[in-house]
Design a protein around this motif. Structure first.
Motif, mmCIF file in Angstrom:
data_model
loop_
_atom_site.group_PDB
_atom_site.id
_atom_site.type_symbol
_atom_site.label_atom_id
_atom_site.label_comp_id
_atom_site.label_asym_id
_atom_site.label_seq_id
_atom_site.Cartn_x
_atom_site.Cartn_y
_atom_site.Cartn_z
ATOM 1 N N LEU A 173 -7.010 32.113 5.934
ATOM 2 C CA LEU A 173 -5.005 31.551 5.817
ATOM 3 C C LEU A 173 -4.705 30.557 4.926
ATOM 4 O O LEU A 173 -4.052 29.819 4.272
ATOM 5 N N ILE A 174 -6.335 30.203 4.810
ATOM 6 C CA ILE A 174 -5.678 27.895 5.458
ATOM 7 C C ILE A 174 -5.914 27.721 3.289
ATOM 8 O O ILE A 174 -4.970 27.080 3.238
ATOM 9 N N ASP A 175 -6.758 28.540 2.950
ATOM 10 C CA ASP A 175 -6.757 28.688 1.632
ATOM 11 C C ASP A 175 -5.165 28.760 0.875
ATOM 12 O O ASP A 175 -5.287 28.108 0.040
ATOM 13 N N LEU A 176 -4.844 30.146 1.463
ATOM 14 C CA LEU A 176 -3.185 30.423 1.210
ATOM 15 C C LEU A 176 -2.540 29.145 0.591
ATOM 16 O O LEU A 176 -1.545 28.183 0.035
ATOM 17 N N GLN A 177 -2.498 29.015 2.513
ATOM 18 C CA GLN A 177 -1.357 27.780 2.782
ATOM 19 C C GLN A 177 -1.832 26.569 1.846
ATOM 20 O O GLN A 177 -0.756 25.965 1.047
ATOM 21 N N LEU A 252 -3.186 22.764 9.709
ATOM 22 C CA LEU A 252 -3.529 23.912 10.680
ATOM 23 C C LEU A 252 -2.627 23.894 12.540
ATOM 24 O O LEU A 252 -2.748 23.687 13.337
ATOM 25 N N SER A 253 -1.617 22.281 12.106
ATOM 26 C CA SER A 253 -0.811 22.696 13.236
ATOM 27 C C SER A 253 0.354 23.653 12.749
ATOM 28 O O SER A 253 1.853 23.713 14.022
ATOM 29 N N LEU A 254 0.014 23.895 11.426
ATOM 30 C CA LEU A 254 1.862 24.604 11.225
ATOM 31 C C LEU A 254 1.641 26.467 12.406
ATOM 32 O O LEU A 254 0.394 26.765 12.438
ATOM 33 N N PRO A 255 3.427 26.224 12.247
ATOM 34 C CA PRO A 255 3.074 27.842 12.906
ATOM 35 C C PRO A 255 2.909 29.161 12.303
ATOM 36 O O PRO A 255 2.450 29.962 12.630
ATOM 37 N N ILE A 256 1.745 29.073 10.807
ATOM 38 C CA ILE A 256 1.308 29.954 10.380
ATOM 39 C C ILE A 256 0.228 29.776 10.502
ATOM 40 O O ILE A 256 -0.225 31.619 10.300
ATOM 41 N N SER A 257 -0.137 29.186 10.834
ATOM 42 C CA SER A 257 -1.452 29.109 11.366
ATOM 43 C C SER A 257 -2.068 29.706 12.641
ATOM 44 O O SER A 257 -3.521 30.977 12.897
ATOM 45 N N ASP A 258 -1.065 30.619 12.991
ATOM 46 C CA ASP A 258 -1.396 31.440 14.359
ATOM 47 C C ASP A 258 -0.793 33.206 13.434
ATOM 48 O O ASP A 258 -0.670 34.027 14.342
ATOM 49 N N SER A 259 -0.416 32.952 12.009
ATOM 50 C CA SER A 259 -0.453 34.258 11.710
ATOM 51 C C SER A 259 -1.302 35.130 11.373
ATOM 52 O O SER A 259 -2.787 34.332 10.865
ATOM 53 N N GLN A 260 -1.837 36.260 10.848
ATOM 54 C CA GLN A 260 -2.702 36.890 10.309
ATOM 55 C C GLN A 260 -2.645 37.948 8.411
ATOM 56 O O GLN A 260 -1.374 37.599 8.494
ATOM 57 N N LEU A 261 -3.535 37.340 8.282
ATOM 58 C CA LEU A 261 -3.452 37.455 6.600
ATOM 59 C C LEU A 261 -4.526 38.478 5.659
ATOM 60 O O LEU A 261 -5.676 39.279 6.831
ATOM 61 N N LEU A 262 -4.053 39.286 5.618
ATOM 62 C CA LEU A 262 -4.604 40.704 5.677
ATOM 63 C C LEU A 262 -4.642 41.169 3.822
ATOM 64 O O LEU A 262 -3.828 40.914 3.114
ATOM 65 N N LYS A 263 -5.657 42.147 3.926
ATOM 66 C CA LYS A 263 -5.260 42.576 2.321
ATOM 67 C C LYS A 263 -4.537 44.030 2.104
ATOM 68 O O LYS A 263 -4.103 44.916 2.746
ATOM 69 N N LEU A 279 -2.313 40.667 -1.273
ATOM 70 C CA LEU A 279 -2.605 40.024 0.566
ATOM 71 C C LEU A 279 -1.171 40.558 0.662
ATOM 72 O O LEU A 279 0.020 40.555 -0.048
ATOM 73 N N THR A 280 -1.182 40.253 2.295
ATOM 74 C CA THR A 280 0.364 40.534 2.947
ATOM 75 C C THR A 280 -0.472 38.886 3.920
ATOM 76 O O THR A 280 -1.202 39.258 4.804
ATOM 77 N N ILE A 281 0.511 38.696 4.936
ATOM 78 C CA ILE A 281 0.873 37.680 4.838
ATOM 79 C C ILE A 281 1.796 38.672 6.396
ATOM 80 O O ILE A 281 2.620 38.460 5.999
ATOM 81 N N GLU A 282 1.689 38.639 7.868
ATOM 82 C CA GLU A 282 2.332 39.654 8.567
ATOM 83 C C GLU A 282 2.544 37.999 9.857
ATOM 84 O O GLU A 282 1.220 37.073 10.156
ATOM 85 N N MET A 283 4.026 37.093 9.864
ATOM 86 C CA MET A 283 4.118 36.443 10.634
ATOM 87 C C MET A 283 4.234 36.718 12.022
ATOM 88 O O MET A 283 4.552 37.763 12.275
ATOM 89 N N ASN A 284 3.587 35.939 12.960
ATOM 90 C CA ASN A 284 3.378 35.682 13.801
ATOM 91 C C ASN A 284 5.179 34.171 14.226
ATOM 92 O O ASN A 284 4.206 33.104 15.134
ATOM 93 N N ALA A 285 5.571 33.901 13.852
ATOM 94 C CA ALA A 285 6.670 33.026 14.651
ATOM 95 C C ALA A 285 7.612 32.818 15.770
ATOM 96 O O ALA A 285 8.619 32.146 16.661
ATOM 97 N N GLY A 286 6.797 33.748 16.838
ATOM 98 C CA GLY A 286 8.144 34.270 18.158
ATOM 99 C C GLY A 286 8.780 35.317 18.155
ATOM 100 O O GLY A 286 8.571 35.787 17.166
ATOM 101 N N ASP A 287 9.666 35.399 18.920
ATOM 102 C CA ASP A 287 10.051 36.511 19.093
ATOM 103 C C ASP A 287 11.533 36.403 18.427
ATOM 104 O O ASP A 287 11.949 34.813 18.426
ATOM 105 N N PRO A 288 12.761 36.706 18.183
ATOM 106 C CA PRO A 288 14.229 36.353 16.866
ATOM 107 C C PRO A 288 14.806 36.394 18.440
ATOM 108 O O PRO A 288 14.218 36.291 19.859
#
Length: 478
Positions: A173-177, A252-263, A279-288
């Motif tokens: 995920l860091i690679d992708l960022q 490492l401080s950005l919100p995307i660091s809490d997300s998941q990277l999947l094939k 690749l797919t990134i599943e976002m974890n930015a909290g509730d709407p």
């Protein structure tokens, strides 16, 4: 779920206390947005996110402090301190729940300052919006005085260790960022859309988009050269690089660091002469925000897709999809169906727009792809990178498609605000980006071998080459 009286306030907090790119300060309700953004601008020094946790009935604020080095030596780095705060919606209490400083008394001192702040107001009279404003003021004024007395905080080696002890998917995920940030730096509109970046970089670039891009390219090269993925944490001569340290701590401080990277197995990957990785990134930015949830319960939601160019993916990943129809320079395909974010219920249609966006790439985009981070990502998608030729021998494309949840526009409700969403033929248009909740990013990497004229000529028989040369000179002399 929070008390209904707090709903609009929570929506305002999520809207105005999250970093936004400069191009998003105008558009729908631009005058009010501009006024509020300017009012809170001094509070945006270092915090990285405000996230709503509906089940926990709380707001979580995470903040990154970058402190000047205590030494003037080249090998001395600023100190990074990560802080997380929990704001209870029921009691309006604030608590520091995480502090990366190695001295335990630091967290205690911070909580004491917060207690004083909370005691100096009546909870029934102070709004949540005001409470978080005061917390950010505290973070930018009083708390740095505490942190400047820290003898030890997270070091460059500590940052690398923290990255390496995470799960392997987090490393990728860091690679992708890193890769997406490099692509954003290569975009033609980078002077406007290259966001977010470390504030230390923007101050050094002094408003020069090209200078900022050079900083990011150099830092991302040095980040891997410094041994981000290995045990070597020093450059030749024993000197680590300040820019690589700042970039890694910022990522490492950005919100995307809490997300998941999947094939991504859902994409059509028909065998061809191209090398393809999905690749797919599943976002974890909290509730709407509650305003979104309230409309979703009443009208329902629909999953939609938005295809774009890879240079825009970094900003969208961190800031969400924004209405850019009012800005002809930044609006990729115009606004034939009215202003708003354009989405489709078909992923294939959205990918078609992503393909169109690859037709006129900037000249430096190929250089952005020529990086070790891309090799790590391709390996993660089961591409045998050991058999690849150097990356500069390929034409490289990346197709980003964002998946988002929007409010389903009703067919016969005259009271429904069409700025939230409307259907225009095969497309959906959302004027208010608050009602576009990005949930995933799908990426398809395509590598195609460049045509090599000299390699082709080397396979032509020598006698035929001589014949062609003689024929050429004969025709020239006629």
């Amino acid at each position: 779920m929070a008390d209904n009286s707090n709903d609009e306030e929570i929506s305002s907090i999520l809207r105005f206390f999250c970093p936004r790119p400069r191009f998003a300060t105008s558009g729908i309700g631009s005058t009010e947005n501009e006024r509020l953004l300017q009012k809170r601008q001094p509070l945006c020094r270092g915090y990285s996110r405000v996230k709503f946790d509906a089940p926990g009935n709380r707001i979580v604020l995470t903040y990154l402090h970058m402190l000047p080095p205590f030494s003037t030596e080249v090998s001395s780095f600023p100190l990074a301190v990560y802080l997380s705060f929990e704001v209870s919606l029921a009691t309006k209490s604030v608590k520091c729940i995480q502090c990366s400083a190695t001295t335990s008394s630091i967290a205690k001192s911070i909580n004491e300052r917060i207690d004083v702040m909370c005691l100096n107001r009546l909870s029934s009279e102070v709004s949540l919006f005001s409470l978080i404003s005061r917390l950010l003021q505290l973070l930018n004024s009083d708390i740095p005085k505490i942190l400047h007395g820290v003898a030890k905080a997270e070091t460059f080696h500590g940052l690398i260790q923290r990255a390496n002890i995470a799960q392997q998917v987090q490393i990728h995920l860091i690679d992708l960022q890193v890769l997406l940030l490099r692509c954003a730096s290569a975009g033609r509109t980078r002077a406007h859309t290259l966001s977010p970046v470390p504030i230390e970089f923007t101050s050094r670039a002094n408003g020069d988009g090209d200078a900022l891009a050079h900083l990011i390219f150099n830092a991302s090269n040095e980040l891997y050269f410094c041994g981000f993925r290995g045990s070597n944490t020093q450059l030749p001569g024993g000197k680590q690089t300040l820019e690589a340290w700042e970039l890694l701590s910022f990522i490492l401080s950005l919100p995307i660091s809490d997300s998941q990277l999947l094939k991504d197995e859902s994409c059509d990957n028909t065998p061809s002469r191209n090398i393809v990785g999905n690749l797919t990134i599943e976002m974890n930015a909290g509730d709407p925000p509650p305003s979104f949830t309230r409309h979703a319960i009443k009208y329902g939601t629909i999953q939609t897709f938005h295809g774009t160019k890879i240079e825009s993916a970094w900003s969208i990943l961190n800031h969400g999809l924004q209405n850019l129809s009012y800005n002809k320079a930044l609006s990729q395909n115009g606004a034939m169906l009215g202003e708003g974010v354009y989405l489709s219920s078909s992923r294939q249609v959205a990918e078609g727009f992503a393909i169109m966006a690859t037709e006129r790439p900037s000249r430096v985009l190929s250089y952005a792809f020529e990086h070790e981070s891309l090799l790590h990502l391709l390996a993660y998608t089961n591409v045998n990178v050991s058999k690849l030729d150097p990356l500069d021998t390929y034409d490289i494309k990346c197709l980003p498609v964002f998946e988002a949840t929007i409010i389903k526009p009703p067919e016969d409700d005259t009271d429904f605000d069409k700025r939230i969403s409307r259907q225009e033929g095969k497309y959906f248009v959302c004027e208010d980006s608050e009602f576009v909740q990005v949930s995933k990013l799908h990426l398809k990497f395509e590598l195609t071998k460049k045509a090599n004229v000299w390699a082709w000529l080397s396979r032509v028989p020598f006698s035929l080459m001589v014949f062609l040369v003689v024929l050429f000179w004969s025709l020239k002399s006629v």
